[in-house]
Design an enzyme around this catalytic site. Sequence first.
Site, PDB file in Angstrom:
ATOM      1  N   GLY A 102       0.826  -1.196   0.000  1.00  0.00           N
ATOM      2  CA  GLY A 102       0.000   0.000   0.000  1.00  0.00           C
ATOM      3  C   GLY A 102       0.866   1.254   0.000  1.00  0.00           C
ATOM      4  O   GLY A 102       1.976   1.262  -0.535  1.00  0.00           O
ATOM      5  N   SER A 103       0.365   2.267   0.676  1.00  0.00           N
ATOM      6  CA  SER A 103       0.972   3.596   0.541  1.00  0.00           C
ATOM      7  C   SER A 103       2.372   3.711   1.125  1.00  0.00           C
ATOM      8  O   SER A 103       3.075   4.673   0.826  1.00  0.00           O
ATOM      9  CB  SER A 103       0.069   4.645   1.183  1.00  0.00           C
ATOM     10  OG  SER A 103      -1.188   4.628   0.533  1.00  0.00           O
ATOM     11  N   VAL A 104       2.772   2.779   2.017  1.00  0.00           N
ATOM     12  CA  VAL A 104       4.141   2.910   2.515  1.00  0.00           C
ATOM     13  C   VAL A 104       5.139   2.756   1.369  1.00  0.00           C
ATOM     14  O   VAL A 104       6.269   3.237   1.449  1.00  0.00           O
ATOM     15  CB  VAL A 104       4.469   1.885   3.636  1.00  0.00           C
ATOM     16  CG1 VAL A 104       3.731   2.226   4.920  1.00  0.00           C
ATOM     17  CG2 VAL A 104       4.159   0.465   3.199  1.00  0.00           C
TER      18      VAL A 104
END
Lengths: 484, 460
Positions: free
Chosen positions: A217-219
């Site tokens: 995801g966004s990490v």
Amino acid sequence: MNTPVRRLSFLVAALFAALLVSTTLIQYVFASDLNGRPDNRRTLLATYARERGEILVGQNPVAKSVPTDDEFKFQRTYDDPELYAHITGFYSFFGAVGGLEQSENSLLSGASDKLFYRRVSDLFTGRRPSGATLETTLDPAVQKAASDGLGDAKGAAVALDPKTGAILAMVSHPSFDPNTVAGHDLGTVDKNYQALTKATDRPLVNRAIGGDLYPPGSVFKVVTAAAALSTGDYTADSELPGPAELDLPLTNATLPNHDGGACSPSGKVSLEQALVVSCNTAFGDLGMKIGADTLREQAAKFGFGDAPSVPMRVTPSSVPAELDEPQLAQSAIGQYDVRVTPMQMAMVAAGVANKGVVMQPYLVQSVIGSDLSVIETAEPTELSEAVTPEVASTLTDMMVAVVDDGTGRRAQISGTKVAGKTGTAEHGKGRRAHAWFISFAPADDPKIAVAVVVEDGGTAGSETSGGAVAAPIAKQMMEARLNR
Amino acid sequence: MSVVSSVAPRSGRTTELVLTLGAVGIVGLAYVNLGLATSGSVPPGLAALGLGYLGVAMAFHLVLRWRASYADPLILPIVTLLNGLGLVMIHRVDLAKGRDIADGVALRQLMWSALAVAIAAGVLVVVRDHRLLRRYTFLAGAVGFALLLLPLVPVVGDQQFGARIWIKVGGFSFQPGEIAKLALAVFFAGYLVQTRDALSVAGRKVLGMTFPRARDLLPILIAWLASLGVLVFEKDLGSSLLFFGLFVAMLYVATERVSWIAIGLALFGAGAYVAYLIFGHVQTRVLLWLHTFSPQALETSDQLAKGLMGMAAGGMFGTGLGRGRPDLTYLAESDFIIPSFGEELGMIGLFAILVLYALLVERGLRTSLGTRDGFGKLLAAGLSFSLALQCFVVVGGVTRVIPLTGLTAPFLSSGGSSLLANWTLVAVLLRISDHARRPLPDPAAGSAVAEARTEVVRLP
């Protein structure tokens, strides 16, 4: 009648010669084959009878061999079993399974070539041969904070010392009690082991370094940002488009933001601001601009595609080899088929923290012989320079902003600058997303880098939910380290 | 006699005394070693047991000085050492199985040893000349065959470990085959010394070998059928091989004809092969022998496999007395005592034991060579060869040279009948060797008769 008696003595000599040959064949020529047979109870007993080395966390043994009165001579016991189950693994009738018990079996059992001279001296001094003791790099406070933070949730947490690569914590939930499968009653051990292998939530799997891996995801946007900054064409202030939805070429589909709205009223955002609010459309667009190769190379520099031994083998994280434009946009925000281990994401955080240099992670600080002499000490080694110090510095500032003003507010520690990034990774329609958080602190002199994932812990469509669930755990881990 | 020596012949009794003391010393050291390895202290009762064993050996030595002063000086030390090592190993297995010394097998074996030595000494005292035994040739034959077949008698016979070679009377079990071996050797020797001329002279020559007449084949055929009977009905390949081998070897020594060996081997080979085709238990033995580690064999019996693993665990130098796990092998103190020695004393230790056996056999054969009468020659050769053959069957069985059988290792294995029989066998060998080594009255020294003035009549 003397002649036949003399001949008879030759026959007798031949008979005894045959016995000498057969004895030699069994006790010398084929002895190792016979000893190596899996059904050879003597060999099994012999390995049990040798005192196996301990596994230390701090100064306390979490795995040790206690003398017993039964024929196996020693019983392997584990302290704080659930907390360290995936660190130690266990030692049973099935051999050494998982963790350090398996990957450093030869040192613990004393069979390693590194212990050769010690074994020779044991032979002459009459000292009882025993295995080496392993001193781990773990910080019990951080390990405990991670485990307490995860609680009953499934997931994993990893903490590294960014400057050395020493693993400060490695937790995988659900855990198990290795004592239940290390007993000397074969029936019970077998039943418990079968139950563990068949359990649906797979407690034997160390999710921190293996298993099915997670979408980041966004990490993963930290990797995308690093790739963009490293091209030299972008700075933290570079202006990116940040609409509510990004039109994806080749398809009718669009890439939406988590909250469905634009990333700023103007529809334009800086790179830093895009990271702070975790703007999907901006990073999707950025990914397509820098290209798949640049993104993949940057990921590889952080360690993607490698299978390091810590000494347990870490499953390689991956960015797909073939990506069309829409898939590239998805990958740039850590979706599509990007798959990571929590260990890999901790290495990304640690790499940014350590001025761009990723250190090889390791779990064993030193190997200690039975006479307490140090046989081996870990030497921190550089794995790669993922980004330049300048890019690392820029990324650090951007990640500090995420915690100060953005989605990662729950990781704030008063008096300490924290750098971090949230993630909410979707993995299938109708299922709750995985909540992610990676961070390091203090931002100006990093002592700890952390990656936390809570399975099904976030709410799809709400980026802050990842931060809400995973960031507090990371915060507790960092505090545990900084308050030492 | 071709050589007349004026040097006083040496009886060898002093040599025997020194060697026997050394043998008891080695046994004592082994016992101390075992105690140190298992409990970390010198075993209690060392003095009592050591002196007791020393007393038994010395008593026998004194009987030899008294009644057989020229007997072979190596036989007693070898047997003392073997018997003592057996006692230590049996005690060791007792310890491993948690048996106290009071109710262990070793103490019983020690008592049997003392009894066996007493009986052997009695034999030496009573039988002043081995040629006396020849008078009882046919009685010995009858007793021998009776003992051999006794286990087949329904009431007294007892089947243990798959072989019907035991008799049980009033809770007391006994392996009569061991005694039968002795009786049959006497019978064969007496019988063959009478008939050797007929068996060796007549016949026709085929392929360079002189084959006997058909009617002279009767004895070997009877022996063959008897041994096949043992194989098939008592399911005991070892005894069968032992008796038939003994007979053929003695027949060969008596007749000096290689053809008897050829006939014997052919008969035994054919008989064993037919038995293999017909009888399931023989097939099982062969399967266990050739495919010891196949799943099928392991399912039937893993005792041979366990013995082999024990020996392999010992390796070249062994684990050391008290440091192995001989108790993981079945019958570690009797049929599988050789693997127990292999495990704890290693290949080297087992070699030493085999060499002791070979030396013992060699002394027996040497006795046979030195003996002047045909009966003594045959008996000594037969008894020695039976020892060699028994060692081969036992050690060969546990090391996969031949199929495993249920014989005991002479002097080592636990078992009273075996000890009694073998000590008696040794007593007979010592008696013959005394005769063989005793110097003839020296004609030069003169006697009262020689010195008397007499008319000497010279014959042309």
